[in-house]
Scaffold this active site. Structure first.
Site, PDB file in Angstrom:
ATOM      1  N   ASP A  33       0.845  -1.196   0.000  1.00  0.00           N
ATOM      2  CA  ASP A  33       0.000   0.000   0.000  1.00  0.00           C
ATOM      3  C   ASP A  33       0.884   1.252   0.000  1.00  0.00           C
ATOM      4  O   ASP A  33       1.893   1.324   0.703  1.00  0.00           O
ATOM      5  CB  ASP A  33      -0.918  -0.006   1.228  1.00  0.00           C
ATOM      6  CG  ASP A  33      -2.070   0.972   1.082  1.00  0.00           C
ATOM      7  OD1 ASP A  33      -3.219   0.516   0.923  1.00  0.00           O
ATOM      8  OD2 ASP A  33      -1.826   2.201   1.119  1.00  0.00           O
ATOM      9  N   ILE A  34       0.495   2.243  -0.766  1.00  0.00           N
ATOM     10  CA  ILE A  34       1.281   3.472  -0.894  1.00  0.00           C
ATOM     11  C   ILE A  34       1.253   4.304   0.397  1.00  0.00           C
ATOM     12  O   ILE A  34       2.155   5.100   0.651  1.00  0.00           O
ATOM     13  CB  ILE A  34       0.758   4.305  -2.090  1.00  0.00           C
ATOM     14  CG1 ILE A  34       1.819   5.255  -2.615  1.00  0.00           C
ATOM     15  CG2 ILE A  34      -0.526   5.041  -1.754  1.00  0.00           C
ATOM     16  CD1 ILE A  34       1.498   5.844  -3.982  1.00  0.00           C
ATOM     17  N   ASN A  91     -12.853  -3.580   2.315  1.00  0.00           N
ATOM     18  CA  ASN A  91     -13.855  -2.517   2.389  1.00  0.00           C
ATOM     19  C   ASN A  91     -14.766  -2.641   1.167  1.00  0.00           C
ATOM     20  O   ASN A  91     -14.289  -2.782   0.041  1.00  0.00           O
ATOM     21  CB  ASN A  91     -13.177  -1.142   2.397  1.00  0.00           C
ATOM     22  CG  ASN A  91     -12.423  -0.895   3.685  1.00  0.00           C
ATOM     23  OD1 ASN A  91     -12.897  -1.246   4.754  1.00  0.00           O
ATOM     24  ND2 ASN A  91     -11.236  -0.319   3.582  1.00  0.00           N
ATOM     25  N   GLU A  99     -12.393   3.259  -1.178  1.00  0.00           N
ATOM     26  CA  GLU A  99     -11.961   4.413  -1.976  1.00  0.00           C
ATOM     27  C   GLU A  99     -11.677   4.035  -3.427  1.00  0.00           C
ATOM     28  O   GLU A  99     -11.932   4.839  -4.326  1.00  0.00           O
ATOM     29  CB  GLU A  99     -10.691   5.019  -1.368  1.00  0.00           C
ATOM     30  CG  GLU A  99     -10.939   5.717  -0.038  1.00  0.00           C
ATOM     31  CD  GLU A  99      -9.646   6.099   0.663  1.00  0.00           C
ATOM     32  OE1 GLU A  99      -8.575   5.985   0.045  1.00  0.00           O
ATOM     33  OE2 GLU A  99      -9.729   6.490   1.834  1.00  0.00           O
ATOM     34  N   VAL A 100     -11.100   2.871  -3.623  1.00  0.00           N
ATOM     35  CA  VAL A 100     -10.724   2.459  -4.979  1.00  0.00           C
ATOM     36  C   VAL A 100     -11.732   1.422  -5.469  1.00  0.00           C
ATOM     37  O   VAL A 100     -11.878   0.362  -4.849  1.00  0.00           O
ATOM     38  CB  VAL A 100      -9.291   1.875  -5.002  1.00  0.00           C
ATOM     39  CG1 VAL A 100      -8.935   1.427  -6.415  1.00  0.00           C
ATOM     40  CG2 VAL A 100      -8.281   2.897  -4.492  1.00  0.00           C
ATOM     41  N   HIS A 104     -10.276  -5.285  -3.690  1.00  0.00           N
ATOM     42  CA  HIS A 104      -8.958  -5.538  -3.107  1.00  0.00           C
ATOM     43  C   HIS A 104      -9.093  -6.030  -1.683  1.00  0.00           C
ATOM     44  O   HIS A 104      -9.995  -5.620  -0.949  1.00  0.00           O
ATOM     45  CB  HIS A 104      -8.072  -4.298  -3.142  1.00  0.00           C
ATOM     46  CG  HIS A 104      -8.714  -3.051  -2.614  1.00  0.00           C
ATOM     47  ND1 HIS A 104      -9.629  -2.324  -3.351  1.00  0.00           N
ATOM     48  CD2 HIS A 104      -8.588  -2.404  -1.432  1.00  0.00           C
ATOM     49  CE1 HIS A 104     -10.027  -1.279  -2.650  1.00  0.00           C
ATOM     50  NE2 HIS A 104      -9.427  -1.307  -1.466  1.00  0.00           N
ATOM     51  N   HIS A 106      -7.031  -6.028   1.885  1.00  0.00           N
ATOM     52  CA  HIS A 106      -5.917  -5.465   2.640  1.00  0.00           C
ATOM     53  C   HIS A 106      -5.363  -6.568   3.530  1.00  0.00           C
ATOM     54  O   HIS A 106      -6.142  -7.277   4.177  1.00  0.00           O
ATOM     55  CB  HIS A 106      -6.391  -4.346   3.574  1.00  0.00           C
ATOM     56  CG  HIS A 106      -6.944  -3.136   2.903  1.00  0.00           C
ATOM     57  ND1 HIS A 106      -6.219  -1.970   2.757  1.00  0.00           N
ATOM     58  CD2 HIS A 106      -8.155  -2.893   2.351  1.00  0.00           C
ATOM     59  CE1 HIS A 106      -6.965  -1.054   2.154  1.00  0.00           C
ATOM     60  NE2 HIS A 106      -8.155  -1.589   1.897  1.00  0.00           N
TER      61      HIS A 106
END
Ligand code: 5GP
Length: 122
Positions: A33-34, A91, A99-100, A104, A106
């Site tokens: 993760d960025i 999420n 958000e994206v 995905h 995590h």
């Protein structure tokens, strides 16, 4: 809601944006993760165009589902996270603050992660 092929993870899959890759196979890509929330924070995504867990669980093939589940476990094991434990979270939608809009997982690890949801937040 239609899949937005301009989302940031779609761009990463297409190689238009770089990522710090930790794993890749036919169906799955994983990268750091960025903006990590824990010492280890890895994102595991299907290469297919799925918006969310809801979308993926309805439309992905059995092979894609199996690949993602097995990859997440392998990534965690290969990073040594099984020793002290880790948390996998997806999420999904507005209330979860997704958000994206590309599905995905995590993987959080590297410290005591506390309880899943703070009692005050119930
Ligand atoms: P969400 O809230 O959708 O579950 O989580 C999206 C995650 O994607 C966030 O943790 C955020 O830091 C991460 N993220 C957003 N843009 C990028 C990016 O360009 N590269 C990487 N590696 N992670 C990103």
């Amino acid at each position: 809601m239609a899949y937005d092929s301009g989302n940031i993870f779609a761009k990463i899959i297409r190689g238009e944006i770089p990522c710090d890759k930790v794993y890749e196979d036919e169906h799955v890509l994983a990268f750091n993760d960025i903006n990590p929330q824990t010492p280890t924070h890895i994102l595991v995504i299907p290469k297919g165009a799925y918006i969310s867990y809801d979308d993926f669980s309805q439309k992905a093939s059995d092979g894609e589902v199996a690949a993602l589940v097995r990859a997440a476990g392998k990534i965690a094991r290969d990073a040594g996270l099984d020793a002290n434990g880790y948390r996998i979270l997806a999420n999904t939608g507005r209330d979860a603050h997704q958000e994206v809009p590309h599905f995905h997982l995590h993987i959080f690890a590297g410290k005591n992660l506390g309880r899943m949801i703070k009692p005050a937040d119930k």
